[in-house]
Design a protein around this motif. Structure first.
Motif, PDB file in Angstrom:
ATOM      1  N   UNK A 125      25.663  16.659  44.292  1.00 46.63           N
ATOM      2  CA  UNK A 125      26.569  17.718  44.723  1.00 46.63           C
ATOM      3  C   UNK A 125      26.865  18.630  43.548  1.00 46.63           C
ATOM      4  N   UNK A 126      26.791  19.904  43.792  1.00 48.39           N
ATOM      5  CA  UNK A 126      27.051  20.894  42.741  1.00 48.39           C
ATOM      6  C   UNK A 126      28.127  21.859  43.215  1.00 48.39           C
ATOM      7  N   UNK A 127      29.209  21.931  42.471  1.00 51.30           N
ATOM      8  CA  UNK A 127      30.253  22.917  42.738  1.00 51.30           C
ATOM      9  C   UNK A 127      30.332  23.855  41.544  1.00 51.30           C
ATOM     10  N   UNK A 128      30.165  25.130  41.800  1.00 46.55           N
ATOM     11  CA  UNK A 128      30.186  26.062  40.684  1.00 46.55           C
ATOM     12  C   UNK A 128      30.245  27.506  41.119  1.00 46.55           C
ATOM     13  N   UNK A 129      30.341  28.354  40.118  1.00 45.40           N
ATOM     14  CA  UNK A 129      30.351  29.796  40.351  1.00 45.40           C
ATOM     15  C   UNK A 129      28.936  30.239  40.704  1.00 45.40           C
ATOM     16  N   UNK A 172      24.800  41.131  35.767  1.00 45.38           N
ATOM     17  CA  UNK A 172      25.736  40.180  36.368  1.00 45.38           C
ATOM     18  C   UNK A 172      26.048  38.982  35.474  1.00 45.38           C
ATOM     19  N   UNK A 173      25.058  38.407  34.798  1.00 47.40           N
ATOM     20  CA  UNK A 173      25.309  37.200  33.999  1.00 47.40           C
ATOM     21  C   UNK A 173      26.057  37.492  32.698  1.00 47.40           C
ATOM     22  N   UNK A 174      26.226  38.776  32.373  1.00 48.66           N
ATOM     23  CA  UNK A 174      27.018  39.149  31.197  1.00 48.66           C
ATOM     24  C   UNK A 174      28.474  39.433  31.554  1.00 48.66           C
ATOM     25  N   UNK A 175      28.765  39.486  32.841  1.00 45.56           N
ATOM     26  CA  UNK A 175      30.142  39.733  33.254  1.00 45.56           C
ATOM     27  C   UNK A 175      30.953  38.444  33.105  1.00 45.56           C
ATOM     28  N   UNK A 176      32.195  38.557  32.623  1.00 40.53           N
ATOM     29  CA  UNK A 176      33.005  37.355  32.347  1.00 40.53           C
ATOM     30  C   UNK A 176      33.058  36.352  33.492  1.00 40.53           C
ATOM     31  N   UNK A 177      33.105  36.824  34.724  1.00 40.30           N
ATOM     32  CA  UNK A 177      33.238  35.919  35.874  1.00 40.30           C
ATOM     33  C   UNK A 177      32.002  35.054  36.084  1.00 40.30           C
ATOM     34  N   UNK A 178      30.848  35.498  35.558  1.00 37.82           N
ATOM     35  CA  UNK A 178      29.593  34.811  35.865  1.00 37.82           C
ATOM     36  C   UNK A 178      28.881  34.211  34.652  1.00 37.82           C
ATOM     37  N   UNK A 223      23.595  37.239  53.249  1.00 45.11           N
ATOM     38  CA  UNK A 223      24.626  38.275  53.175  1.00 45.11           C
ATOM     39  C   UNK A 223      26.021  37.656  53.034  1.00 45.11           C
ATOM     40  N   UNK A 224      26.275  36.585  53.763  1.00 39.73           N
ATOM     41  CA  UNK A 224      27.555  35.892  53.654  1.00 39.73           C
ATOM     42  C   UNK A 224      27.744  35.294  52.258  1.00 39.73           C
ATOM     43  N   UNK A 225      26.684  34.719  51.720  1.00 38.27           N
ATOM     44  CA  UNK A 225      26.764  34.108  50.394  1.00 38.27           C
ATOM     45  C   UNK A 225      26.948  35.167  49.306  1.00 38.27           C
ATOM     46  N   UNK A 226      26.315  36.320  49.480  1.00 37.65           N
ATOM     47  CA  UNK A 226      26.546  37.421  48.538  1.00 37.65           C
ATOM     48  C   UNK A 226      28.020  37.837  48.564  1.00 37.65           C
ATOM     49  N   UNK A 227      28.590  37.907  49.751  1.00 38.18           N
ATOM     50  CA  UNK A 227      30.009  38.263  49.866  1.00 38.18           C
ATOM     51  C   UNK A 227      30.883  37.256  49.131  1.00 38.18           C
ATOM     52  N   UNK A 228      30.581  35.972  49.300  1.00 34.62           N
ATOM     53  CA  UNK A 228      31.338  34.934  48.597  1.00 34.62           C
ATOM     54  C   UNK A 228      31.177  35.077  47.089  1.00 34.62           C
ATOM     55  N   UNK A 229      29.930  35.249  46.643  1.00 38.25           N
ATOM     56  CA  UNK A 229      29.651  35.299  45.204  1.00 38.25           C
ATOM     57  C   UNK A 229      30.308  36.501  44.537  1.00 38.25           C
ATOM     58  N   UNK A 230      30.413  37.607  45.250  1.00 33.14           N
ATOM     59  CA  UNK A 230      30.986  38.817  44.658  1.00 33.14           C
ATOM     60  C   UNK A 230      32.491  38.711  44.418  1.00 33.14           C
ATOM     61  N   UNK A 231      33.094  37.630  44.859  1.00 35.74           N
ATOM     62  CA  UNK A 231      34.521  37.416  44.580  1.00 35.74           C
ATOM     63  C   UNK A 231      34.750  36.957  43.140  1.00 35.74           C
ATOM     64  N   UNK A 232      33.697  36.563  42.466  1.00 39.41           N
ATOM     65  CA  UNK A 232      33.827  36.172  41.071  1.00 39.41           C
ATOM     66  C   UNK A 232      34.147  34.706  40.867  1.00 39.41           C
ATOM     67  N   UNK A 233      34.716  34.397  39.702  1.00 44.77           N
ATOM     68  CA  UNK A 233      34.917  33.002  39.304  1.00 44.77           C
ATOM     69  C   UNK A 233      35.988  32.286  40.114  1.00 44.77           C
TER      70      UNK A 233
END
Length: 201
Positions: free
Chosen positions: A6-10, A59-65, A127-137
């Motif tokens: 199981x993996x839980x992460x940003x 994206x990977x340089x942004x603090x949230x990611x 598309x749903x997962x992109x929406x979730x991911x764009x919420x950040x950390x």
């Protein structure tokens, strides 16, 4: 290799289609045969400017990611040349799971051999997962391999399919060498019998 249970992460949203292996790890990093140290070269042409400074827009340089362990990507991820350095670089950076609608076959196979879970979803699910991911950390995803689900920050779940043998290998941390070592006793028995019955060989 490390087990994947199981993996839980940003999750970092990489809204680019046809990401090829040269984009994942450029050719100048292919001189090594070590699996470690390649994280610094991951997406280097996108992560860094010509002067070597970070590109703040990537994206990977942004603090949230910066500590993302899941990558949500566009269609046809991992296309291009068949370099195993691509999953090595992702893993060394900390990415254990890549989710897309489609993957190049060789990259897809190489992920399983290196402890990365590549998950195929529908365009609607992506598309749903992109929406979730764009919420950040503040919004993490949980990937449960045993139950084959991706749970979002709001409690919704997406079911995914995976080959049973590949699932077994990831759950138990078995790469090709590990699979061979599972048969170590049978191999030793066979070699002992061969030595006895064909001593001249």
């Amino acid at each position: 290799m490390d087990k994947f249970t199981t993996l839980t992460g940003v999750a970092a949203p990489l809204k680019i289609t046809n990401v090829d292996t040269d984009m994942i790890i450029p050719k100048q990093y292919l001189k090594t045969i070590k699996r470690t140290g390649l994280g610094e070269g991951l997406f280097s042409d996108l992560r860094f400017k010509e002067d070597g400074s970070e590109n703040p827009e990537f994206v990977l340089n942004k603090p949230a990611y910066r500590n993302a362990s899941i990558l949500i990507a566009g269609d046809n991820f991992g296309c291009g040349s068949s370099r195993e350095h691509a999953p090595w670089a992702l893993l060394d950076f900390g990415i254990r799971c890549v989710i897309s609608t489609s993957f190049a076959d060789i990259f897809y196979n190489n992920c399983f051999k290196n402890g990365i879970l590549p998950i195929k979803v529908t365009a609607e699910q992506l598309a749903l997962l992109f929406d979730d991911a764009e919420r950040g950390s503040n919004a993490t995803l949980t990937v449960d391999l045993e139950n084959q689900t991706i749970k979002g920050p709001d409690g919704g779940a997406i079911h995914f399919e995976i080959d049973p043998f590949r699932k077994h290998c990831l759950l138990n941390g078995l790469d090709d060498i590990g699979l061979t070592m599972e048969k170590a006793d049978a191999i030793s028995t066979y070699e002992a019998r061969q030595a006895k019955e064909h001593a001249w060989l």
